[in-house]
Design an enzyme around this catalytic site. Structure first.
Site, short mmCIF file in Angstrom:
data_model
loop_
_atom_site.label_atom_id
_atom_site.label_comp_id
_atom_site.label_asym_id
_atom_site.label_seq_id
_atom_site.Cartn_x
_atom_site.Cartn_y
_atom_site.Cartn_z
N ARG A 64 -3.45 -0.57 5.30
CA ARG A 64 -4.21 -1.56 4.46
C ARG A 64 -3.12 -2.83 4.58
O ARG A 64 -3.53 -4.07 4.99
CB ARG A 64 -4.37 -1.31 3.26
N CYS B 241 0.91 -1.29 -0.08
CA CYS B 241 -0.06 0.11 0.05
C CYS B 241 0.82 1.19 0.13
O CYS B 241 2.13 1.16 -0.26
CB CYS B 241 -1.11 -0.17 1.15
N ASP C 10 -8.46 3.11 1.04
CA ASP C 10 -7.68 3.62 2.18
C ASP C 10 -8.26 4.15 3.23
O ASP C 10 -8.99 5.36 3.11
CB ASP C 10 -6.70 4.52 1.73
#
Length: 156
Positions: A14, A8, A124
């Protein structure tokens, strides 16, 4: 042993979540797959997971307390069989940073590759509230289950 890297932006929300869920789920399924995570950016290197993600993950039974963020390295393309990006921007960064075209081909979108899509991109939660982090945990659990099934069928 197959090796998967989850990627990420900052490696504090994440990708560490998906790494933790995948590690537990793959072990429970008896699949020999090593997992890790990193970010395309370096500004959180050495930090732990975002406190909001720690709390949401903990509430669902996932421990991120030992996680320390790190940035993508060139050798990750050689050391991992698959680099799974959380969104299209991360995927673009992965492909641009790959040291060779055949190594760039190892990169894919996580949700799309796992077969868990839609959505195609893993949202996100960093700019959101606690509900966004809880939703991220639920999406990670659902998508990792699909990843485990895909890997299970591939190993037959």
């Amino acid at each position: 042993m197959r090796r998967i890297l989850f990627v990420c932006l900052g490696n504090i929300c994440r990708s560490p979540l998906v790494e933790a869920v995948a590690r537990a789920s793959l072990a429970e399924a008896g699949l020999a797959v090593a997992v890790a995570s990193c970010g395309t950016g370096d500004w959180h290197a050495g930090e732990g997971a975002d406190p909001r993600m720690l709390a949401a993950a903990h509430a669902a039974g996932h421990d991120l307390s030992r996680h320390r963020a790190r940035q993508l390295r060139e050798r990750d393309f050689v050391e991992h069989d698959l680099l799974l990006a959380m969104d299209r921007a991360n995927l673009r960064d992965l492909r641009q940073r790959a040291p060779a075209p055949e190594l760039a081909a190892k990169a894919a979108l996580f949700l799309e590759w796992s077969g868990a899509a839609p959505p195609v991109e893993f949202p996100d939660p960093w700019h959101g509230d606690e509900a966004g982090f809880a939703a991220a945990v639920a999406l990670a659990e659902r998508s990792v289950a699909a990843l485990v099934e895909r890997l299970r069928h591939a190993s037959r």
